[in-house]
Design a protein around this motif. Structure first.
Motif, PDB file in Angstrom:
ATOM      1  N   ARG A  16     -12.083   3.398  10.248  1.00 22.64           N
ATOM      2  CA  ARG A  16     -11.259   2.311  10.065  1.00 22.64           C
ATOM      3  C   ARG A  16     -11.087   1.958   8.528  1.00 22.64           C
ATOM      4  NH1 ARG A  16     -12.563  -1.730  13.878  1.00 22.64           N
ATOM      5  NH2 ARG A  16     -14.572  -1.194  13.481  1.00 22.64           N
ATOM      6  N   GLU A  19      -8.315   4.446   7.575  1.00 25.51           N
ATOM      7  CA  GLU A  19      -7.098   4.270   8.079  1.00 25.51           C
ATOM      8  C   GLU A  19      -6.300   3.230   6.990  1.00 25.51           C
ATOM      9  OE1 GLU A  19      -8.293   3.740  12.027  1.00 25.51           O
ATOM     10  OE2 GLU A  19      -7.631   5.792  12.686  1.00 25.51           O
ATOM     11  N   SER A  20      -7.192   2.164   6.858  1.00 26.22           N
ATOM     12  CA  SER A  20      -6.656   0.928   6.077  1.00 26.22           C
ATOM     13  C   SER A  20      -6.499   1.411   4.573  1.00 26.22           C
ATOM     14  CB  SER A  20      -7.733  -0.049   6.078  1.00 26.22           C
ATOM     15  OG  SER A  20      -8.727   0.297   5.178  1.00 26.22           O
ATOM     16  N   THR A  24      -4.743   9.054   7.836  1.00 31.13           N
ATOM     17  CA  THR A  24      -4.617   9.518   9.269  1.00 31.13           C
ATOM     18  C   THR A  24      -5.946  10.102   9.571  1.00 31.13           C
ATOM     19  OG1 THR A  24      -2.351   9.815   9.159  1.00 31.13           O
ATOM     20  CG2 THR A  24      -3.322  10.569  11.142  1.00 31.13           C
ATOM     21  N   VAL A  25      -6.556   9.354  10.780  1.00 29.60           N
ATOM     22  CA  VAL A  25      -8.050  10.153  11.001  1.00 29.60           C
ATOM     23  C   VAL A  25      -7.878  10.502  12.563  1.00 29.60           C
ATOM     24  CG1 VAL A  25     -10.377   9.420  11.219  1.00 29.60           C
ATOM     25  CG2 VAL A  25      -8.940   8.416   9.556  1.00 29.60           C
ATOM     26  N   VAL A  35      -9.328  14.193   8.552  1.00 32.82           N
ATOM     27  CA  VAL A  35      -8.489  13.047   7.656  1.00 32.82           C
ATOM     28  C   VAL A  35      -7.480  13.755   6.743  1.00 32.82           C
ATOM     29  CG1 VAL A  35      -9.124  11.438   6.171  1.00 32.82           C
ATOM     30  CG2 VAL A  35     -10.849  11.959   7.573  1.00 32.82           C
ATOM     31  N   ARG A  37      -3.804  12.255   4.075  1.00 29.93           N
ATOM     32  CA  ARG A  37      -3.081  11.350   3.512  1.00 29.93           C
ATOM     33  C   ARG A  37      -1.600  12.001   3.177  1.00 29.93           C
ATOM     34  NH1 ARG A  37      -5.858   9.011  -1.758  1.00 29.93           N
ATOM     35  NH2 ARG A  37      -6.197  11.365  -1.977  1.00 29.93           N
TER      36      ARG A  37
END
Length: 137
Positions: A16, A19-20, A24-25, A35, A37
């Protein structure tokens, strides 16, 4: 009056939090995350009770491997700290060049975690520069 800053601390679940922060996970299996970016290379995280292991796969280097290249890559380790470059030989028929890093999970801060991804991104750039002449020859 002087500006007084208050430091806040809160706990957040790893996926979480990532993602915040624009990642993208993907949950690949128990304790393994992919993971990514934006258009950067994916980072694979293996998580256990005490550590997070980070790995970026730079690809198979069997077609370009040489003693000079290995010496250059080994020397690169002093420039890309805290990240290290290594050779994943778990499959002898597909030796992979990887970037690796690890962190203890006990007191992992948000800034420390994000700094690992920044360091990996910079290490990818430096590794690419080091590998380029081998692909061009």
């Amino acid at each position: 009056m002087k500006n007084i800053l208050i430091k806040l601390q809160r706990d957040e679940e790893l996926a979480r939090f990532l993602e915040s922060n624009g990642f993208t996970v993907d949950d690949l299996s128990t304790n393994v995350l992919r993971v990514q970016r934006e258009d950067e290379l994916p980072v694979f995280l293996k998580v256990d009770d005490k550590q997070i292991y980070f790995e970026v796969d730079l690809g198979n280097i069997d077609s370009i491997i040489s003693q000079d290249l290995l010496v250059s890559l080994l020397a690169l380790n002093t420039e890309i700290l805290p990240v290290s470059i290594g050779l994943d030989t778990s499959n002898p028929d597909d030796r992979r060049l990887v970037l690796v890093e690890s962190r203890e999970t006990g007191d992992l801060s948000d800034q420390e975690l994000l700094a690992v991804f920044d360091a990996l991104e910079l290490a990818v750039d430096r590794a690419t520069e080091t590998l380029a002449p081998s692909f061009n020859s």
